[in-house]
Design a protein around this motif. Structure first.
Motif, mmCIF file in Angstrom:
data_model
loop_
_atom_site.group_PDB
_atom_site.id
_atom_site.type_symbol
_atom_site.label_atom_id
_atom_site.label_comp_id
_atom_site.label_asym_id
_atom_site.label_seq_id
_atom_site.Cartn_x
_atom_site.Cartn_y
_atom_site.Cartn_z
ATOM 1 N N LYS A 141 1.322 -12.587 8.509
ATOM 2 C CA LYS A 141 0.464 -13.766 8.324
ATOM 3 C C LYS A 141 0.494 -14.644 9.571
ATOM 4 C CE LYS A 141 -0.065 -17.767 5.211
ATOM 5 N NZ LYS A 141 0.536 -18.840 6.012
ATOM 6 N N ARG A 142 1.685 -14.833 10.141
ATOM 7 C CA ARG A 142 1.823 -15.669 11.338
ATOM 8 C C ARG A 142 1.003 -15.097 12.492
ATOM 9 N NH1 ARG A 142 4.408 -16.014 16.071
ATOM 10 N NH2 ARG A 142 5.307 -13.925 15.831
ATOM 11 N N ILE A 143 1.086 -13.796 12.699
ATOM 12 C CA ILE A 143 0.354 -13.165 13.798
ATOM 13 C C ILE A 143 -1.149 -13.223 13.552
ATOM 14 C CG2 ILE A 143 -0.040 -10.964 14.974
ATOM 15 C CD1 ILE A 143 2.941 -10.385 14.584
ATOM 16 N N LEU A 144 -1.554 -13.011 12.298
ATOM 17 C CA LEU A 144 -2.981 -13.115 11.976
ATOM 18 C C LEU A 144 -3.493 -14.523 12.264
ATOM 19 C CD1 LEU A 144 -5.617 -12.055 10.786
ATOM 20 C CD2 LEU A 144 -4.712 -12.567 8.503
ATOM 21 N N GLU A 145 -2.728 -15.522 11.879
ATOM 22 C CA GLU A 145 -3.154 -16.907 12.093
ATOM 23 C C GLU A 145 -3.230 -17.252 13.580
ATOM 24 O OE1 GLU A 145 -1.643 -19.054 7.966
ATOM 25 O OE2 GLU A 145 -0.262 -18.906 9.676
ATOM 26 N N LEU A 146 -2.356 -16.666 14.385
ATOM 27 C CA LEU A 146 -2.423 -16.884 15.834
ATOM 28 C C LEU A 146 -3.718 -16.327 16.418
ATOM 29 C CD1 LEU A 146 1.238 -16.058 16.993
ATOM 30 C CD2 LEU A 146 0.118 -18.292 17.022
ATOM 31 N N ASN A 147 -4.229 -15.272 15.801
ATOM 32 C CA ASN A 147 -5.447 -14.637 16.298
ATOM 33 C C ASN A 147 -6.728 -15.279 15.780
ATOM 34 O OD1 ASN A 147 -4.987 -11.991 17.965
ATOM 35 N ND2 ASN A 147 -3.391 -11.990 16.403
ATOM 36 N N LEU A 148 -6.632 -16.063 14.717
ATOM 37 C CA LEU A 148 -7.836 -16.590 14.065
ATOM 38 C C LEU A 148 -8.765 -17.368 15.001
ATOM 39 C CD1 LEU A 148 -6.594 -17.734 10.525
ATOM 40 C CD2 LEU A 148 -7.886 -15.680 11.149
ATOM 41 N N VAL A 150 5.373 -3.223 16.260
ATOM 42 C CA VAL A 150 4.196 -2.623 16.885
ATOM 43 C C VAL A 150 2.943 -3.473 16.715
ATOM 44 C CG1 VAL A 150 5.079 -0.277 16.648
ATOM 45 C CG2 VAL A 150 3.646 -1.223 14.831
ATOM 46 N N LEU A 151 3.059 -4.632 16.080
ATOM 47 C CA LEU A 151 1.895 -5.505 15.944
ATOM 48 C C LEU A 151 1.505 -6.084 17.303
ATOM 49 C CD1 LEU A 151 2.680 -7.549 12.722
ATOM 50 C CD2 LEU A 151 0.758 -6.001 13.055
ATOM 51 N N ALA A 186 11.257 0.686 8.205
ATOM 52 C CA ALA A 186 9.798 0.808 8.240
ATOM 53 C C ALA A 186 9.125 -0.545 8.428
ATOM 54 C CB ALA A 186 9.290 1.477 6.967
ATOM 55 N N THR A 187 9.565 -1.562 7.686
ATOM 56 C CA THR A 187 8.944 -2.879 7.809
ATOM 57 C C THR A 187 9.238 -3.506 9.165
ATOM 58 O OG1 THR A 187 10.830 -3.873 6.655
ATOM 59 C CG2 THR A 187 8.910 -3.337 5.335
ATOM 60 N N ALA A 188 10.447 -3.285 9.681
ATOM 61 C CA ALA A 188 10.789 -3.822 11.002
ATOM 62 C C ALA A 188 9.930 -3.161 12.074
ATOM 63 C CB ALA A 188 12.273 -3.591 11.288
ATOM 64 N N TRP A 189 9.706 -1.875 11.940
ATOM 65 C CA TRP A 189 8.878 -1.158 12.909
ATOM 66 C C TRP A 189 7.448 -1.678 12.891
ATOM 67 C CZ3 TRP A 189 4.682 2.256 12.013
ATOM 68 C CH2 TRP A 189 4.221 2.925 13.146
ATOM 69 N N PHE A 193 15.583 -8.166 -3.071
ATOM 70 C CA PHE A 193 15.014 -7.318 -2.027
ATOM 71 C C PHE A 193 13.681 -7.870 -1.556
ATOM 72 C CE2 PHE A 193 12.086 -3.924 -0.831
ATOM 73 C CZ PHE A 193 12.759 -3.378 0.243
ATOM 74 N N TYR A 194 12.816 -8.263 -2.489
ATOM 75 C CA TYR A 194 11.496 -8.749 -2.113
ATOM 76 C C TYR A 194 11.603 -10.004 -1.246
ATOM 77 C CZ TYR A 194 6.615 -10.075 -2.347
ATOM 78 O OH TYR A 194 5.334 -10.410 -1.997
ATOM 79 N N LYS A 195 12.464 -10.933 -1.656
ATOM 80 C CA LYS A 195 12.584 -12.189 -0.926
ATOM 81 C C LYS A 195 13.227 -12.001 0.444
ATOM 82 C CE LYS A 195 12.817 -15.105 -5.062
ATOM 83 N NZ LYS A 195 13.681 -15.953 -5.916
ATOM 84 N N GLU A 196 14.184 -11.073 0.532
ATOM 85 C CA GLU A 196 14.932 -10.914 1.774
ATOM 86 C C GLU A 196 14.314 -9.899 2.733
ATOM 87 O OE1 GLU A 196 18.960 -10.009 0.830
ATOM 88 O OE2 GLU A 196 19.391 -11.999 -0.006
ATOM 89 N N ARG A 197 13.591 -8.901 2.196
ATOM 90 C CA ARG A 197 13.101 -7.818 3.052
ATOM 91 C C ARG A 197 11.577 -7.772 3.156
ATOM 92 N NH1 ARG A 197 17.765 -4.404 3.278
ATOM 93 N NH2 ARG A 197 19.468 -5.754 2.648
ATOM 94 N N VAL A 198 10.870 -7.884 2.032
ATOM 95 C CA VAL A 198 9.418 -7.738 2.054
ATOM 96 C C VAL A 198 8.729 -9.038 2.447
ATOM 97 C CG1 VAL A 198 7.357 -7.181 0.704
ATOM 98 C CG2 VAL A 198 9.481 -5.901 0.327
ATOM 99 N N GLU A 199 9.123 -10.142 1.832
ATOM 100 C CA GLU A 199 8.467 -11.423 2.080
ATOM 101 C C GLU A 199 8.507 -11.839 3.551
ATOM 102 O OE1 GLU A 199 7.939 -15.007 -1.004
ATOM 103 O OE2 GLU A 199 9.942 -14.915 -0.123
ATOM 104 N N PRO A 200 9.646 -11.703 4.250
ATOM 105 C CA PRO A 200 9.653 -12.060 5.678
ATOM 106 C C PRO A 200 8.690 -11.199 6.499
ATOM 107 C CG PRO A 200 11.889 -11.963 4.829
ATOM 108 C CD PRO A 200 11.013 -11.396 3.761
ATOM 109 N N HIS A 201 8.577 -9.924 6.127
ATOM 110 C CA HIS A 201 7.642 -9.052 6.834
ATOM 111 C C HIS A 201 6.207 -9.528 6.644
ATOM 112 C CE1 HIS A 201 5.337 -5.548 8.006
ATOM 113 N NE2 HIS A 201 4.876 -5.440 6.773
ATOM 114 N N LEU A 202 5.835 -9.846 5.407
ATOM 115 C CA LEU A 202 4.484 -10.326 5.134
ATOM 116 C C LEU A 202 4.232 -11.676 5.810
ATOM 117 C CD1 LEU A 202 4.150 -9.408 1.347
ATOM 118 C CD2 LEU A 202 3.308 -8.132 3.324
ATOM 119 N N ALA A 203 5.258 -12.510 5.849
ATOM 120 C CA ALA A 203 5.127 -13.812 6.515
ATOM 121 C C ALA A 203 4.884 -13.639 8.014
ATOM 122 C CB ALA A 203 6.377 -14.651 6.277
ATOM 123 N N GLU A 204 5.539 -12.638 8.614
ATOM 124 C CA GLU A 204 5.340 -12.377 10.039
ATOM 125 C C GLU A 204 3.935 -11.852 10.297
ATOM 126 O OE1 GLU A 204 6.314 -12.059 14.169
ATOM 127 O OE2 GLU A 204 6.967 -13.282 12.491
#
Length: 217
Positions: free
Chosen positions: A153-160, A91-92, A84-87, A140-151
């Motif tokens: 954030k990265r895309i949001l910052e590119l759009n700012l 699609v971003l 789910a997080t990879a998907w 799990f949070y560090k390996e699976r959730v945090e990278p998703h949130l970081a990605e």
């Protein structure tokens, strides 16, 4: 007394008879049962005996498919969450030049729609994962959730640079939107009120953008 093999045709299978499942079908049934048991009892409280019973098999057959409860947890809970997080990342939308206010709104709404749909599927599993034992949850949070949130954030910052907005902390906004979608899905499950994905996307988008969009004075 009529025996099973003497029953007349057209009356269906004898009471208590079972349809033979293929190995893959049996495995899928075990995974589905395990998911329900893990949601109900968590990783620590779930027992392979309970999972086997829910799947309609014995423990010996369960262990023919899975070597341990932990392996089953990985397949039944962690796997769907990771998918789910990879998907969501796939699609971003990427950044574009000269983003209009309308385009920003459309992108945010589509992301919130994708997120709430994904959360509707995996919210209970995410709860099980994050509220299991501390070591498992932290890993799990560090390996699976945090990278998703970081990605995100990265895309949001590119759009700012491409749209007019107030000063804000991108990390806080990403976490707030992610958490809101998850909680709404959890609330829907526990209250029995199904989510209207389109309405949820509209309201969550408004909640985020109304506070961020820079308006003319």
């Amino acid at each position: 007394m009529t025996t099973d093999h003497q029953r007349s045709p057209g009356k269906g299978p004898a009471k208590g008879s079972r349809t033979r499942l293929s190995s893959d079908e049996r495995r899928d049934k075990i995974v589905e049962a395990a998911r329900e048991v893990f949601v109900k009892y968590g990783l620590a409280g779930a027992r392979t005996r309970d999972i086997a019973e829910a799947a309609g098999v014995n423990e010996a057959l369960l262990y023919r498919h899975f070597r341990s409860k932990e392996e089953l947890f990985e397949v039944a809970v962690v796997g769907p969450l990771e998918d789910a997080t990879a998907w969501l990342v796939q699609v971003l939308p990427g950044p574009e030049d000269d983003l209009s206010e309308e385009t920003v709104h459309q992108r945010m709404r589509q992301h919130m729609l994708n997120t709430i749909r994904a959360m509707d599927e995996v919210a209970p599993l995410l709860g099980v994962m994050l509220f299991s034992d501390e070591v498992t949850a932290s890993t799990f949070y560090k390996e699976r959730v945090e990278p998703h949130l970081a990605e995100l954030k990265r895309i949001l910052e590119l759009n700012l640079p491409h749209w007019r907005h107030r000063d804000f902390d991108p990390e806080l906004v990403i976490q707030a939107a992610f958490g809101a979608a998850w909680f709404r899905a959890i609330n829907a499950r526990f209250t029995g009120r199904p989510l209207d994905f389109e309405v949820e996307a509209d309201q969550l988008t408004a909640l985020v953008l109304d506070g961020l969009q820079l308006r003319e004075q």
